[in-house]
Motif scaffolding. Sequence first.
Motif, PDB file in Angstrom:
ATOM      1  N   GLY A   5       0.508  -1.021  -4.926  1.00 27.24           N
ATOM      2  CA  GLY A   5       1.359  -0.791  -6.088  1.00 27.24           C
ATOM      3  C   GLY A   5       2.827  -0.924  -5.752  1.00 27.24           C
ATOM      4  N   ILE A   6       3.656  -0.238  -6.521  1.00 23.30           N
ATOM      5  CA  ILE A   6       5.112  -0.311  -6.377  1.00 23.30           C
ATOM      6  C   ILE A   6       5.577   0.876  -5.540  1.00 23.30           C
ATOM      7  N   LEU A   7       6.263   0.584  -4.456  1.00 19.77           N
ATOM      8  CA  LEU A   7       6.778   1.625  -3.573  1.00 19.77           C
ATOM      9  C   LEU A   7       8.302   1.572  -3.587  1.00 19.77           C
ATOM     10  N   GLN A   8       8.925   2.723  -3.882  1.00 21.55           N
ATOM     11  CA  GLN A   8      10.388   2.808  -3.918  1.00 21.55           C
ATOM     12  C   GLN A   8      10.840   4.080  -3.207  1.00 21.55           C
ATOM     13  N   ALA A  29       0.833  -1.197   0.000  1.00 23.25           N
ATOM     14  CA  ALA A  29       0.000   0.000   0.000  1.00 23.25           C
ATOM     15  C   ALA A  29       0.870   1.249   0.000  1.00 23.25           C
ATOM     16  N   ASP A  30       0.268   2.364  -0.348  1.00 24.96           N
ATOM     17  CA  ASP A  30       0.972   3.634  -0.388  1.00 24.96           C
ATOM     18  C   ASP A  30       1.472   4.015   1.001  1.00 24.96           C
ATOM     19  N   GLU A  88       3.612   4.013  -7.173  1.00 22.11           N
ATOM     20  CA  GLU A  88       2.911   3.836  -8.442  1.00 22.11           C
ATOM     21  C   GLU A  88       1.770   2.843  -8.233  1.00 22.11           C
ATOM     22  N   PRO A  89       0.519   3.306  -8.183  1.00 19.59           N
ATOM     23  CA  PRO A  89      -0.598   2.386  -7.939  1.00 19.59           C
ATOM     24  C   PRO A  89      -0.789   1.417  -9.101  1.00 19.59           C
TER      25      PRO A  89
END
Length: 293
Positions: free
Chosen positions: A263-266, A146-147, A157-158
């Motif tokens: 999504g993708i968390l970086q 999750a964000d 990025e969801p």
Amino acid sequence: MDLTELIAFQTVMQEGTFARAAEKLNYAQSTITNQIKRLEKELGLTLFYRNWEATLTPAGQRFAEQVDQLIHHWRYVGDIAKQLNEEEIGTLRIGVTETWADRYLPAILYQFRQYRPKITYEITVGNSDFLQECLQQEKISLALCADSESSHDYVFEPLQQESISLIIPANHVLANTQAVTIDELLSHLLIIGQSSCKYRFQVEKAFRTYEQEPLFYTINQLSLIPLYAEQLNGIGIVPSSLSVDDTYTVLPFPSVDHHLQIGILQPRRIKYNSGMQQLFVEEVRKYFKNLRE
């Protein structure tokens, strides 16, 4: 100057003493001392005052502001060198939520392995808050979760909206219903993930307008919730991506406004992503795009 010297400096700075830095890096203290001496000689600067606490000099403080970026750049150059070899090799350190680790990640890894067979993986499974801590500590390089509420520290990025489901065992009194209300849930035992799970916050929010408090049993392993619901004659509340046996009745949680974006968390602070990581992110995007089509 080399990577080991930069890491030694960073670790001494973080740990506060040469002894603790040596212990963390599994080196003799003399090794750490020599690495710092070499770095100081190459830079022509004194980085630490030599006392019990490894206190940074003014020059050391200025160098400390750049050391994270230097380390990431050094690793980036190393990744580029690997890519110039016959085949790209290396390790990707990925964090993923429990439900996605079961439902989506194996298929993504299988597809990625078809054209990057030499890459190895270190996979960390946990809830979104835990994975964000792992990103902060650089134990993983990206997470599928999750964000983050600390949006200035991360780039998110969801990929997919995550809803919440009720898992009702076959022998439960509500097993044959088509829908369940919040009022009805208040009369039953509810099995749910731990308080640090972001979806649980959404569930608790739905109960706030009611005087009666729900009866929650908390389990930190989401895959066990259906079993516990069956054994305890309760109702499980889980993210909808959790794979559930078809002997259970699965209903939407009775509040359509409560969803999560997964999504993708970086980390935002990392300027250089490895070629491997960029390719993996592209594979993840392609996978979820195909799911939507």
